[in-house]
Design an enzyme around this catalytic site. Structure first.
Site, PDB file in Angstrom:
ATOM      1  N   GLY A   1      14.433 106.949  39.508  1.00  0.00           N
ATOM      2  CA  GLY A   1      14.178 106.649  40.911  1.00  0.00           C
ATOM      3  C   GLY A   1      15.376 106.009  41.595  1.00  0.00           C
TER       4      GLY A   1
ATOM      5  NE  ARG B   1       9.222 110.041  42.964  1.00  0.00           N
ATOM      6  CZ  ARG B   1       8.989 108.989  42.188  1.00  0.00           C
ATOM      7  NH1 ARG B   1       8.066 108.108  42.546  1.00  0.00           N
ATOM      8  NH2 ARG B   1       9.656 108.823  41.067  1.00  0.00           N
TER       9      ARG B   1
HETATM   10  P1  ADP Z   1      16.331 104.227  37.381  1.00  0.00           P
HETATM   11  O1  ADP Z   1      15.279 103.871  38.415  1.00  0.00           O
HETATM   12  O2  ADP Z   1      17.365 105.146  37.936  1.00  0.00           O
HETATM   13  O3  ADP Z   1      15.713 104.736  36.105  1.00  0.00           O
HETATM   14  P2  ADP Z   1      16.484 101.519  36.453  1.00  0.00           P
HETATM   15  O4  ADP Z   1      15.200 101.242  37.152  1.00  0.00           O
HETATM   16  O5  ADP Z   1      16.501 101.537  34.970  1.00  0.00           O
HETATM   17  O6  ADP Z   1      17.114 102.877  37.012  1.00  0.00           O
HETATM   18  O7  ADP Z   1      17.561 100.413  36.903  1.00  0.00           O
HETATM   19  C1  ADP Z   1      17.888 100.206  38.257  1.00  0.00           C
HETATM   20  C2  ADP Z   1      18.049  98.737  38.549  1.00  0.00           C
HETATM   21  O8  ADP Z   1      19.006  98.144  37.695  1.00  0.00           O
HETATM   22  C3  ADP Z   1      18.525  98.501  39.965  1.00  0.00           C
HETATM   23  O9  ADP Z   1      17.589  97.708  40.636  1.00  0.00           O
HETATM   24  C4  ADP Z   1      19.839  97.761  39.767  1.00  0.00           C
HETATM   25  O10 ADP Z   1      20.058  96.756  40.724  1.00  0.00           O
HETATM   26  C5  ADP Z   1      19.669  97.139  38.408  1.00  0.00           C
HETATM   27  N1  ADP Z   1      20.958  96.768  37.802  1.00  0.00           N
HETATM   28  C6  ADP Z   1      21.933  97.589  37.406  1.00  0.00           C
HETATM   29  N2  ADP Z   1      22.971  96.886  36.922  1.00  0.00           N
HETATM   30  C7  ADP Z   1      22.652  95.573  37.018  1.00  0.00           C
HETATM   31  C8  ADP Z   1      23.311  94.352  36.690  1.00  0.00           C
HETATM   32  N3  ADP Z   1      24.527  94.345  36.155  1.00  0.00           N
HETATM   33  N4  ADP Z   1      22.662  93.183  36.915  1.00  0.00           N
HETATM   34  C9  ADP Z   1      21.418  93.213  37.464  1.00  0.00           C
HETATM   35  N5  ADP Z   1      20.747  94.321  37.806  1.00  0.00           N
HETATM   36  C10 ADP Z   1      21.347  95.493  37.585  1.00  0.00           C
HETATM   37 MG    MG Z   2      13.986 102.121  38.642  1.00  0.00          MG
END
Ligand code: ADP
Ligand code: MG
Length: 405
Positions: free
Chosen positions: A353, A39
């Protein structure tokens, strides 16, 4: 149309202090140094443009959630060290937006970079307090927003100060981000595929609905799929499910058609730490004491096939608990499929992120069309077509409008 840094004139830049909101909310290592400078680097095009134009950049950013008071472990001092090393110019860390800081910015040697200490040390930053906005605005003669990841926040540093200074323009990073997202919003080439995952569905309902109306396929994995599967009547054991939105999820399922693809199989384990016990099961076979932590092998193949043959892709949210290797397979499969689509000429955008980290770890980030530095900001912009911090910037024809009336 908002003003852009690249269009500011020589007179608007030279010798003037540029108050620049950047997004240096970077992961810190146990050694207290910046663990991932992605970043910080993303702001370099704008910083170089300002320095070469003879402006005096005064940077401000948040880091973590100090809650309105100073916290030494969330100081931006390590960021200042990265800037100094990378840009090879002197960097001065300013304690806060006070008279001393203002004097420093006015009297500093040209070519010096000023970095204001973590803006979230200030009570009133997140509530966009007018006093805080005025104090920040005194550190600049004009304003630049290059903090795409914070543009969905109405804070003093993103909105309040921006409204007080003119010119107020978007930086090169924000411009590039908007260009990629505008292409998705306006006229995506078909098949247009959207993939959602991650932990929370509640703040993504609006976009999910919008995409179900516009995309050819909407894939949902990760914990987000758990909530939809639960709303469809499946038992999901101890999986992460957002109970409060099950009704809304059920309504969404009623309106959805065959364009929505949910997992057919899942990887389950007793908990995220017991990867050794991971195994794949059908969606209707999740044991009562297990958690669904990744999409299963058949779902991976199906999702990968859809993604690899798209012409346009937007992906937000990992397909599983990818922080643990045992549950990273689904996310990695999708990352590789995205790279294959990109290699075939598809326009591929990944936002968020954790998602950005996942495609970097899979080694495919450089092959995609665009990896957004902002998760919430990208999602909000795709849904609404604007962001609070963009609204606060100067319109291209603001002066004309005033002159005409
Ligand atoms: P981004 O940061 O890309 O926007 P999010 O913050 O919405 O994504 O989601 C990411 C998180 O979701 C990660 O920490 C991941 O471990 C969690 N995650 C994804 N699938 C599952 C699952 N089936 N059970 C628990 N946590 C999950
Ligand atoms: Mg996230």
């Amino acid at each position: 149309m908002k003003r852009r840094l690249r269009d500011l004139t020589v007179d608007e830049l030279r010798g003037r202090r540029a108050l620049v909101r950047v997004d240096y909310n970077v992961p810190m290592g146990d050694d207290g140094e910046v663990a991932d400078p992605t970043r910080i680097r993303a702001s370099f095009p704008s910083l170089r443009h300002l320095l070469e134009g003879g402006a005096r950049p005064v940077l401000m950013s948040h880091l973590g959630r100090p809650g309105g008071r100073p916290r030494p472990d969330l100081s931006l001092a390590p960021v200042a060290r990265v800037l100094e090393r990378s840009l090879e110019c002197p960097v001065r860390l300013l304690g806060g937006p006070d008279e001393q800081a203002e004097r420093a910015t006015r009297e500093g040697e040209p070519g010096t970079l000023f970095l204001l200490e973590n803006v979230r040390f200030l009570e009133g930053e997140t509530s966009n307090d007018p006093e805080v906005a005025r104090a920040l605005a005194r550190l600049g003669d004009f304003y630049v927003n290059d903090a795409f990841g914070a543009c969905h926040r109405s804070h003093a540093s993103t909105v309040g100060a921006a409204r007080l200074l003119r010119p107020a323009a978007m930086g090169l990073l924000v411009e590039a981000e908007l260009e990629a997202l505008d292409a998705l919003r306006s006229d995506p080439e078909h098949p247009f595929v959207v993939a959602f995952g991650g932990a929370k569905i509640s703040d993504k309902f609006g976009l999910l609905e919008r995409m179900l109306a516009r995309a050819d396929r909407v894939l949902v994995g990760g914990a987000m799929a758990n909530t939809l599967l639960r709303a469809a009547g499946r038992s999901l054991g101890r999986s992460l499910v957002e109970e409060e939105v099950l009704d809304a999820a059920a309504r969404l399922l009623e309106r959805a058609d065959e364009r929505l693809l949910l997992p057919e199989d899942l990887v389950v384990a007793p908990d995220p730490e017991s990867g050794g016990e991971a195994r794949a099961v059908e969606v209707d076979e999740v044991p009562a004491d297990a958690m669904a932590l990744d999409i299963g092998p058949r779902t991976r193949d199906r999702f990968a096939e859809v993604v690899a043959s798209c012409r346009t892709l937007f992906w937000n949210g990992p397909m599983g608990y990818f922080e643990q290797e045992a549950f990273a397979g689904g996310t990695r499969t999708l990352a590789r499929a995205s790279a294959r689509a990109a290699a075939g000429g598809a326009f591929t955008v990944v936002g968020g992120g954790d998602s950005a980290r996942a495609v970097r770890e899979a080694g495919v980030a450089d092959r995609l069309s665009h990896v957004s530095t902002g998760g919430g900001a990208a999602l909000t912009y795709l849904e609404a077509g604007t962001l609070p911090a963009l609204d606060a910037l100067e319109d291209v024809d603001e002066d004309d409008e005033e002159g005409a009336t």
